[in-house]
Design a protein around this motif. Structure first.
Motif, PDB file in Angstrom:
ATOM      1  N   VAL A 141      -0.684  -6.975  -1.400  1.00 37.65           N
ATOM      2  CA  VAL A 141       0.002  -7.061   0.079  1.00 37.65           C
ATOM      3  C   VAL A 141       1.308  -7.929   0.126  1.00 37.65           C
ATOM      4  N   ALA A 142       2.217  -8.064   1.035  1.00 39.24           N
ATOM      5  CA  ALA A 142       2.927  -8.288   1.673  1.00 39.24           C
ATOM      6  C   ALA A 142       3.479  -8.883   2.758  1.00 39.24           C
ATOM      7  N   ILE A 143       4.308  -9.844   3.130  1.00 36.86           N
ATOM      8  CA  ILE A 143       4.106 -10.557   4.966  1.00 36.86           C
ATOM      9  C   ILE A 143       6.380  -9.733   4.842  1.00 36.86           C
ATOM     10  N   LEU A 144       6.252  -9.129   6.150  1.00 38.36           N
ATOM     11  CA  LEU A 144       7.203  -8.688   6.494  1.00 38.36           C
ATOM     12  C   LEU A 144       7.654 -10.039   7.565  1.00 38.36           C
ATOM     13  N   THR A 145       8.767 -11.207   7.555  1.00 43.21           N
ATOM     14  CA  THR A 145       9.153 -11.869   8.373  1.00 43.21           C
ATOM     15  C   THR A 145      10.532 -11.102   9.810  1.00 43.21           C
ATOM     16  N   GLU A 146       9.706 -12.465  10.646  1.00 41.98           N
ATOM     17  CA  GLU A 146      10.934 -11.704  11.826  1.00 41.98           C
ATOM     18  C   GLU A 146      11.128 -10.686  12.912  1.00 41.98           C
ATOM     19  N   ASP A 201     -16.066   6.332   5.634  1.00 44.19           N
ATOM     20  CA  ASP A 201     -16.022   6.578   4.520  1.00 44.19           C
ATOM     21  C   ASP A 201     -14.704   8.029   4.712  1.00 44.19           C
ATOM     22  N   PRO A 202     -13.868   8.177   4.917  1.00 40.10           N
ATOM     23  CA  PRO A 202     -13.235   6.816   3.034  1.00 40.10           C
ATOM     24  C   PRO A 202     -13.165   5.442   4.504  1.00 40.10           C
ATOM     25  N   VAL A 203     -13.171   4.185   4.560  1.00 39.76           N
ATOM     26  CA  VAL A 203     -12.393   2.901   4.555  1.00 39.76           C
ATOM     27  C   VAL A 203     -10.906   3.152   5.079  1.00 39.76           C
ATOM     28  N   PRO A 204     -10.297   2.942   6.177  1.00 36.34           N
ATOM     29  CA  PRO A 204      -9.352   2.685   5.921  1.00 36.34           C
ATOM     30  C   PRO A 204      -8.655   2.086   5.211  1.00 36.34           C
ATOM     31  N   THR A 205      -7.359   1.902   3.940  1.00 37.68           N
ATOM     32  CA  THR A 205      -6.728   2.102   3.156  1.00 37.68           C
ATOM     33  C   THR A 205      -5.564   0.419   3.158  1.00 37.68           C
ATOM     34  N   VAL A 206      -5.041   0.765   3.803  1.00 36.40           N
ATOM     35  CA  VAL A 206      -3.804  -0.206   4.301  1.00 36.40           C
ATOM     36  C   VAL A 206      -3.952  -0.714   5.894  1.00 36.40           C
ATOM     37  N   GLN A 207      -3.782  -2.155   5.742  1.00 32.76           N
ATOM     38  CA  GLN A 207      -4.511  -2.989   6.650  1.00 32.76           C
ATOM     39  C   GLN A 207      -2.697  -3.838   7.402  1.00 32.76           C
ATOM     40  N   LEU A 208      -2.205  -3.278   8.823  1.00 35.77           N
ATOM     41  CA  LEU A 208      -1.603  -4.252   9.278  1.00 35.77           C
ATOM     42  C   LEU A 208      -2.117  -5.644  10.231  1.00 35.77           C
ATOM     43  N   LEU A 209      -1.777  -6.523  10.032  1.00 33.59           N
ATOM     44  CA  LEU A 209      -1.297  -8.008  11.445  1.00 33.59           C
ATOM     45  C   LEU A 209      -0.549  -8.657  11.466  1.00 33.59           C
ATOM     46  N   HIS A 210      -0.062  -8.124  12.581  1.00 32.86           N
ATOM     47  CA  HIS A 210       0.876  -9.095  13.159  1.00 32.86           C
ATOM     48  C   HIS A 210       1.220  -9.814  14.183  1.00 32.86           C
ATOM     49  N   CYS A 211       1.424 -10.244  13.619  1.00 31.32           N
ATOM     50  CA  CYS A 211       1.011 -12.101  14.504  1.00 31.32           C
ATOM     51  C   CYS A 211       1.918 -12.615  16.033  1.00 31.32           C
ATOM     52  N   LEU A 212       1.479 -12.479  16.979  1.00 31.39           N
ATOM     53  CA  LEU A 212       1.960 -12.619  18.202  1.00 31.39           C
ATOM     54  C   LEU A 212       2.489 -14.264  18.660  1.00 31.39           C
ATOM     55  N   ARG A 213       1.522 -15.015  18.239  1.00 28.00           N
ATOM     56  CA  ARG A 213       1.178 -16.178  18.530  1.00 28.00           C
ATOM     57  C   ARG A 213      -0.072 -17.326  18.017  1.00 28.00           C
ATOM     58  N   THR A 214      -0.125 -17.668  17.373  1.00 30.68           N
ATOM     59  CA  THR A 214      -0.407 -19.382  16.704  1.00 30.68           C
ATOM     60  C   THR A 214      -1.349 -19.844  17.905  1.00 30.68           C
ATOM     61  N   ALA A 215      -2.316 -20.151  16.620  1.00 33.17           N
ATOM     62  CA  ALA A 215      -3.159 -21.007  17.307  1.00 33.17           C
ATOM     63  C   ALA A 215      -2.222 -22.962  16.962  1.00 33.17           C
ATOM     64  N   LEU A 326       1.454  -8.991   7.855  1.00 31.18           N
ATOM     65  CA  LEU A 326       0.552  -8.823   7.090  1.00 31.18           C
ATOM     66  C   LEU A 326       0.562  -7.449   6.811  1.00 31.18           C
ATOM     67  N   ILE A 327      -0.088  -7.117   5.506  1.00 31.75           N
ATOM     68  CA  ILE A 327       0.318  -5.542   5.388  1.00 31.75           C
ATOM     69  C   ILE A 327      -0.405  -5.467   3.667  1.00 31.75           C
ATOM     70  N   PHE A 328      -1.455  -5.270   3.668  1.00 33.37           N
ATOM     71  CA  PHE A 328      -2.492  -5.696   2.291  1.00 33.37           C
ATOM     72  C   PHE A 328      -3.243  -3.826   2.242  1.00 33.37           C
ATOM     73  N   ASP A 329      -3.919  -4.183   1.235  1.00 27.25           N
ATOM     74  CA  ASP A 329      -4.738  -3.011   0.871  1.00 27.25           C
ATOM     75  C   ASP A 329      -5.622  -3.830   0.920  1.00 27.25           C
ATOM     76  N   ASN A 330      -6.377  -2.840   1.660  1.00 26.57           N
ATOM     77  CA  ASN A 330      -7.814  -2.886   2.243  1.00 26.57           C
ATOM     78  C   ASN A 330      -9.354  -2.444   1.480  1.00 26.57           C
ATOM     79  N   THR A 331      -8.366  -1.658   0.587  1.00 25.99           N
ATOM     80  CA  THR A 331      -9.527  -1.246  -0.600  1.00 25.99           C
ATOM     81  C   THR A 331      -9.676  -2.358  -1.954  1.00 25.99           C
ATOM     82  N   ARG A 332      -8.566  -3.187  -1.824  1.00 23.13           N
ATOM     83  CA  ARG A 332      -8.744  -4.613  -2.652  1.00 23.13           C
ATOM     84  C   ARG A 332      -8.517  -5.453  -2.345  1.00 23.13           C
TER      85      ARG A 332
END
Length: 402
Positions: A141-146, A201-215, A326-332
């Motif tokens: 996992v890692a986070i790219l900011t800005e 099968d297979p599952v997606p291996t890397v997932q990204l979630l980019h925040c546009l607005r917060t709650a 947020l970038i993370f390994d979806n198999t882990r």
């Protein structure tokens, strides 16, 4: 050239070099295409054509080992430095995606959450890019900011290191409260930590979630290292761990236009017993399709792993700000969120997500690390006008960069 007699295993200092392995590793123009570097004589052909391979002569000079093989008289030359790194039993497991080659973590290890790298630095500095991608490879996992909080930017990020994997959710998908949700993710409900799409099968291996607005309140991300959780289960309940590695369980998704099914173990191991994948999603897991005599065993194992995953010390809870990706390994890495309420004034929490295959990320990382300044990186599709792209690969470095 020194005489070695005729040996099937050449002992060279502290190196043990089987003759058949040396013959297989030959990089001459007869064995590899001089332009592409691809093999012309593969391992199976070597084993079939030269099963009785032996080294008849060898010489060490100028940092190189030269050998002559029987029965065909083939001559090969190897750099001693290369042999020191790649000889049998010494080769780095560059393609090892198991827990053995990764850094497992709990909340104590990441008190400030995942490593963060600023988007501008990531684009302009190969060192910063390698830092971010290296964190995903090692920690999961890692986070790219800005990153500009604009719709579609998640695809721009994805294409800097890999190929976008399109699914029934599209090339990208919106995670926000919908009037008529087709998925729990499109509500404000709490989501327990899980891996995405276990029914593929297979599952997606890397997932990204980019925040546009917060709650306004709630909606914090929750992350758990599934490798660390599986390791803990192995320690506290070996029987449950073994069950979840041996029993294949059914997963299913029923959507308006899509039905997806898969069977797999919740914890996957490699040939040496190391964890390589965790597949956990209570919402998609179906009742076990095992015999009645094993039903109690499977349910007990599921409950044991669920209890481990709920341990507070395993989770980190970063609150994504607009622009965080947020970038993370979806198999882990399991991801979830706390509950949040819709914004009465409109807007509200809004993330955009997408998937990339891990081989793209690791290939880009290897390219960055390979030879200082020699490699060139381009995205798999042109970025929007005005967005710079990292071009020159250099060595990777510190854990955090801006």
């Amino acid at each position: 050239m020194n005489s070695a007699g005729s040996v099937t295993v050449l002992e060279l200092g502290d190196l043990t070099l089987p003759a058949l392995w040396l013959r297989d590793a030959c990089g001459c123009d007869q064995c590899r295409h001089p332009g592409t570097g691809q093999r012309l004589v593969g391992s199976a052909r070597v084993a079939r054509l030269f099963p009785d391979t032996a080294v008849t002569r060898h010489e060490v000079a100028d940092g190189r080992l030269t050998v002559v093989f029987a029965p065909d008289g083939h001559r090969s030359t190897f750099d001693l430095d290369w042999l020191a790194r790649n000889a049998p039993g010494r080769a780095a497991r560059t393609a090892d995606q198991s827990e053995r080659g990764r850094v497992l973590w709990t909340s104590t290890d990441l008190p400030a959450g995942p490593p963060r790298v600023a988007w501008d630095a990531y684009l302009r500095s190969p060192v910063a890019m390698a830092t971010a991608l290296g964190a995903v490879s090692a920690l999961g996992v890692a986070i790219l900011t800005e990153v500009p909080a604009r719709p579609g930017m998640v695809l721009t990020v994805a294409r800097t290191f890999g190929f976008v994997r399109e699914t029934n959710y599209g090339a990208l998908f919106d995670v926000r409260i919908e009037p008529n949700p087709t998925h729990l993710a499109y509500t404000g409900a709490e989501l327990a930590p899980h891996t995405d799409n276990p029914y593929r099968d297979p599952v997606p291996t890397v997932q990204l979630l980019h925040c546009l607005r917060t709650a306004g309140e709630g909606g914090d991300s929750v992350l758990v290292d599934g490798f660390a959780a599986a390791s803990r289960l192995r320690d506290v309940d070996p029987a449950a761990f073994e069950t979840l590695t041996r029993v294949w369980l059914p997963f299913r998704y029923d959507g308006p236009m899509t039905i997806l099914t898969a069977r797999a173990p919740l914890i996957t191991l490699d040939d040496e017993g190391a964890v390589t994948q965790v597949r956990w999603n209570d919402r998609a897991l179906q009742p076990p399709d095992v015999g009645p005599d094993r039903m109690a065993e499977v349910y007990r194992a599921l409950a044991a792993f669920a209890a481990v995953l709920e341990a507070p010390d395993l989770a980190v809870s970063p609150r994504l700000a607009p622009g965080d990706c947020l970038i993370f390994d979806n198999t882990r890495v399991l991801h979830g969120r706390t509950a949040f309420q819709p914004d009465p004034a409109g807007g509200g929490r809004h993330l955009q997500g997408g998937y990339v295959d891990m081989d793209g990320l690791r290939g880009t990382l290897d390219l960055l690390r390979r030879d200082g300044g020699g490699a060139r990186l381009v995205p798999t599709a042109p970025p929007p006008s005005g967005v710079p792209v990292a071009r020159t690969a250099r060595a990777a470095a510190p854990a955090v960069a801006r």
